[in-house]
Design a protein around this motif. Structure first.
Motif, mmCIF file in Angstrom:
data_model
loop_
_atom_site.group_PDB
_atom_site.id
_atom_site.type_symbol
_atom_site.label_atom_id
_atom_site.label_comp_id
_atom_site.label_asym_id
_atom_site.label_seq_id
_atom_site.Cartn_x
_atom_site.Cartn_y
_atom_site.Cartn_z
ATOM 1 N N ARG A 175 39.753 30.672 39.305
ATOM 2 C CA ARG A 175 40.359 30.682 37.971
ATOM 3 C C ARG A 175 41.878 30.562 37.938
ATOM 4 O O ARG A 175 42.413 29.857 37.080
ATOM 5 C CB ARG A 175 39.938 31.950 37.227
ATOM 6 N N ILE A 196 31.408 43.997 38.547
ATOM 7 C CA ILE A 196 32.697 44.528 38.094
ATOM 8 C C ILE A 196 32.426 45.617 37.061
ATOM 9 O O ILE A 196 31.353 45.662 36.465
ATOM 10 C CB ILE A 196 33.618 43.427 37.517
ATOM 11 N N TYR A 198 34.230 48.339 33.986
ATOM 12 C CA TYR A 198 35.359 48.686 33.133
ATOM 13 C C TYR A 198 35.665 50.169 33.256
ATOM 14 O O TYR A 198 34.768 51.002 33.123
ATOM 15 C CB TYR A 198 35.032 48.353 31.672
ATOM 16 N N ARG A 203 45.849 52.899 28.276
ATOM 17 C CA ARG A 203 46.698 51.699 28.251
ATOM 18 C C ARG A 203 45.876 50.418 28.311
ATOM 19 O O ARG A 203 46.343 49.398 28.819
ATOM 20 C CB ARG A 203 47.702 51.745 29.397
ATOM 21 N N GLY A 204 44.638 50.458 27.833
ATOM 22 C CA GLY A 204 43.823 49.243 27.791
ATOM 23 C C GLY A 204 42.746 49.205 28.862
ATOM 24 O O GLY A 204 41.890 48.327 28.850
ATOM 25 N N ILE A 207 39.573 46.527 34.787
ATOM 26 C CA ILE A 207 38.283 46.070 35.301
ATOM 27 C C ILE A 207 38.426 45.982 36.811
ATOM 28 O O ILE A 207 39.323 45.310 37.313
ATOM 29 C CB ILE A 207 37.898 44.721 34.687
ATOM 30 N N PRO B 220 30.801 49.965 27.618
ATOM 31 C CA PRO B 220 31.701 49.452 28.667
ATOM 32 C C PRO B 220 31.271 48.093 29.227
ATOM 33 O O PRO B 220 32.038 47.456 29.950
ATOM 34 C CB PRO B 220 31.650 50.529 29.761
ATOM 35 N N PRO B 223 33.728 44.865 27.673
ATOM 36 C CA PRO B 223 34.895 44.310 28.392
ATOM 37 C C PRO B 223 34.495 43.512 29.631
ATOM 38 O O PRO B 223 35.120 42.498 29.946
ATOM 39 C CB PRO B 223 35.703 45.555 28.782
ATOM 40 N N VAL B 224 33.460 43.966 30.325
ATOM 41 C CA VAL B 224 33.010 43.254 31.527
ATOM 42 C C VAL B 224 32.561 41.840 31.168
ATOM 43 O O VAL B 224 32.939 40.856 31.824
ATOM 44 C CB VAL B 224 31.864 44.040 32.217
ATOM 45 N N ARG B 225 31.779 41.727 30.110
ATOM 46 C CA ARG B 225 31.288 40.406 29.690
ATOM 47 C C ARG B 225 32.423 39.535 29.154
ATOM 48 O O ARG B 225 32.437 38.329 29.336
ATOM 49 C CB ARG B 225 30.202 40.553 28.624
ATOM 50 N N TRP B 227 35.550 39.652 30.123
ATOM 51 C CA TRP B 227 36.278 39.160 31.292
ATOM 52 C C TRP B 227 35.487 38.053 31.986
ATOM 53 O O TRP B 227 36.035 37.002 32.343
ATOM 54 C CB TRP B 227 36.583 40.292 32.276
ATOM 55 N N ARG B 233 42.153 39.032 28.691
ATOM 56 C CA ARG B 233 42.110 40.264 27.919
ATOM 57 C C ARG B 233 42.446 39.896 26.480
ATOM 58 O O ARG B 233 43.489 39.283 26.239
ATOM 59 C CB ARG B 233 43.150 41.233 28.487
ATOM 60 N N ALA B 246 34.866 50.614 23.862
ATOM 61 C CA ALA B 246 35.445 50.078 25.100
ATOM 62 C C ALA B 246 36.111 48.731 24.836
ATOM 63 O O ALA B 246 37.214 48.452 25.322
ATOM 64 C CB ALA B 246 34.364 49.932 26.171
ATOM 65 N N GLY B 249 39.318 49.295 23.095
ATOM 66 C CA GLY B 249 40.282 49.850 24.048
ATOM 67 C C GLY B 249 40.850 48.780 24.972
ATOM 68 O O GLY B 249 42.027 48.815 25.334
ATOM 69 N N PHE B 250 40.011 47.820 25.322
ATOM 70 C CA PHE B 250 40.395 46.760 26.268
ATOM 71 C C PHE B 250 41.437 45.805 25.673
ATOM 72 O O PHE B 250 42.201 45.172 26.400
ATOM 73 C CB PHE B 250 39.128 46.005 26.663
ATOM 74 N N GLN B 252 44.388 45.536 24.624
ATOM 75 C CA GLN B 252 45.700 46.193 24.616
ATOM 76 C C GLN B 252 46.511 45.654 25.780
ATOM 77 O O GLN B 252 46.010 45.566 26.904
ATOM 78 C CB GLN B 252 45.490 47.706 24.769
ATOM 79 N N GLN B 288 43.993 56.715 18.481
ATOM 80 C CA GLN B 288 44.732 55.629 19.135
ATOM 81 C C GLN B 288 45.435 54.695 18.152
ATOM 82 O O GLN B 288 46.007 53.688 18.550
ATOM 83 C CB GLN B 288 43.770 54.799 20.006
#
Lengths: 303, 303
Positions: A175, A196, A198, A203-204, A207, B220, B223-225, B227, B233, B246, B249-250, B252, B288
């Motif tokens: 990538r 992977i 999360y 702070r975000g 992963i 959670p 975010p994995v999917r 990415w 992000r 999640a 949260g991601f 950010q 948040q």
């Protein structure tokens, strides 16, 4: 305007590509113009060892330098002693259908980047790819992509195609450089990955990679991953090995043009000459009428 | 030019969205402008039951009509007897952290489309979505998407954003209508899926669904999917429930504008008024500083 596919010699392969693209442009709505490309051995050189394997072996070597206990355990031992014979034997066994040592190698590969974030992994991959030279071809790894294939990607993009890389190698390894080398943005890189996970924070979150396989994007998994990512059946698939047979078979429609390209490595002078790992694919190409691209005969320039 | 976000009332939420989009357009390269949206309860209505659950229950009912032995087994029994109390209890248990009956329901869901091709599944999903009306809202399911969210998707597209649907529901259920309803092409739908398998043949092969979970795109896993599919992000995430925490949260960044939208269902008159399944998300939003969008106060029009 320059001649399309300028690095391709006139011949059946070049003509098949141009005819196919012309038909698609005339008949098929833009959103259905999907093309998929294997990476190692199709878009860039995979010999004497795949580029990513070199990356991993260097990491295993560093691990063994730090921790002497690893030096008599495979695959760290082979990496540390630069025992290419062991690695070659593992790959030969793999082609012969015996994956016992491949699993040993895979476990080492999984351990090599356990617990690091995907961003850190990408940074290390990118740094490696930018600074490392191919061991025999007298060029940087980033210049080991095949010029005729890059021209093909450009020609497809110019005709409304959306191209994806469908690598048996690591998705997150390719990538960082896919846009620069191939003109393919990172979201269109499909490839293998470790599991992977999360981990949230204020702070975000991050992963991180785990020492556990998720899936290997090879063989019948390639059509599955293509469907999952694109929701479409491609019109064009290009590969070079047995692991690409399913993907090439999948690129077939009852009422659309399709093109299956199998790159044949028969150019010992400019690249490499090998069929190991491609025997079945070459048989299928003959049986199903796929287009064979001979590196020696069809390409005026390789790099 | 019409006013941007015309269905949004002036107020903090609308202002936050417009300010955010303006900052991004000024500061962030186009390729990094990624936004992600939950689907059920965020882009379209999820009450009294999620639209896809209605689709599945009808299928389970037909199975029980054909095979009487299924009529005293859950979840077929509940579907066949239209026992909404059982289903409501299962969902309530799920929100309370007890998934025993959810697993029973999931097993039925997995069995419902075992062995059919992904193309057939999409055709059935699409037919259902085109012909079925919402049970209480007096409109077709396809018109149950929220007008203000569609305006937001348009506004983002007009400002160079690439938006993805990140649904806890089925990816292949939403793909056939995502372009038409949301302007989001099928390859940008991320969602849950059963395991699928490629079966080669001489005509391109087929991809079939198996009665086995692959992953649930919730919590959670979102975010994995994201990415895996985008390699990025997101700058904007919109959701409505605990399963979206999640993902929000991601979204950010240390050095980029970001916006997290949590849709609050507080409009019993025009849609529904509920917090079940969103309690933790609402707490997180307060803690948040995420932007809460009140359906009642922030939207002039809902559908």
């Amino acid at each position: 305007m320059t001649r399309a596919l300028a690095s391709w010699r006139d011949g059946d392969a070049r003509r098949a590509v141009l005819d196919f693209v012309r038909s698609v442009a005339a008949e098929v709505p833009v959103e259905e113009r999907v093309a998929v490309f294997d990476n190692d051995g199709t878009l860039w050189c995979e010999k004497p060892i795949p580029i990513q394997l070199d990356f991993i072996l260097r990491r295993l070597t560093r691990m063994a330098e730090t921790d002497p206990a690893l030096r008599d355990r495979q695959p760290w031992q082979a990496a540390y002693e630069q025992d290419h014979a062991w690695l070659a034997a593992v790959l030969a066994e793999h082609y012969a259908g015996n994956d016992r040592n491949v699993r040993l190698l895979a476990a080492g590969i999984l351990a090599a980047y356990d617990g690091i974030t995907v961003e850190d992994f990408e940074e290390q991959s990118e740094r490696f790819l930018r600074k490392t030279r191919h061991p025999t071809l007298d060029r940087e790894y980033l210049r080991c992509a095949y010029a005729p294939m890059i021209e093909l990607l450009d020609h497809l993009a110019g005709n409304g195609f959306t191209s994806y890389i469908v690598s048996g190698g690591g998705r997150d390894f390719v990538r960082p450089i896919s846009q620069e080398v191939y003109g393919i943005p990172r979201e269109r890189v499909i490839g293998s990955t470790v599991a992977i996970e999360y981990r949230p924070d204020e702070r975000g979150g991050t992963i991180v990679r785990r020492a556990e396989a998720d899936y290997l994007d090879d063989g019948p998994e390639k059509p599955v991953r293509i469907w999952s990512r694109t929701g479409r059946r491609p019109l064009l698939a290009a590969g070079n090995s047995n692991g690409d047979i399913a993907m090439l078979g999948f690129a077939q429609h009852p009422d659309r043009p399709s093109l299956r390209l199998l790159l044949k490595h028969d150019d010992a002078e400019r690249e490499f000459d090998y069929v190991a790992g491609a025997e079945l694919a070459l048989t299928e190409a003959g049986r199903q009428g796929w287009t064979i691209v001979s590196m020696r005969d069809d390409w005026a320039t390789v790099f």
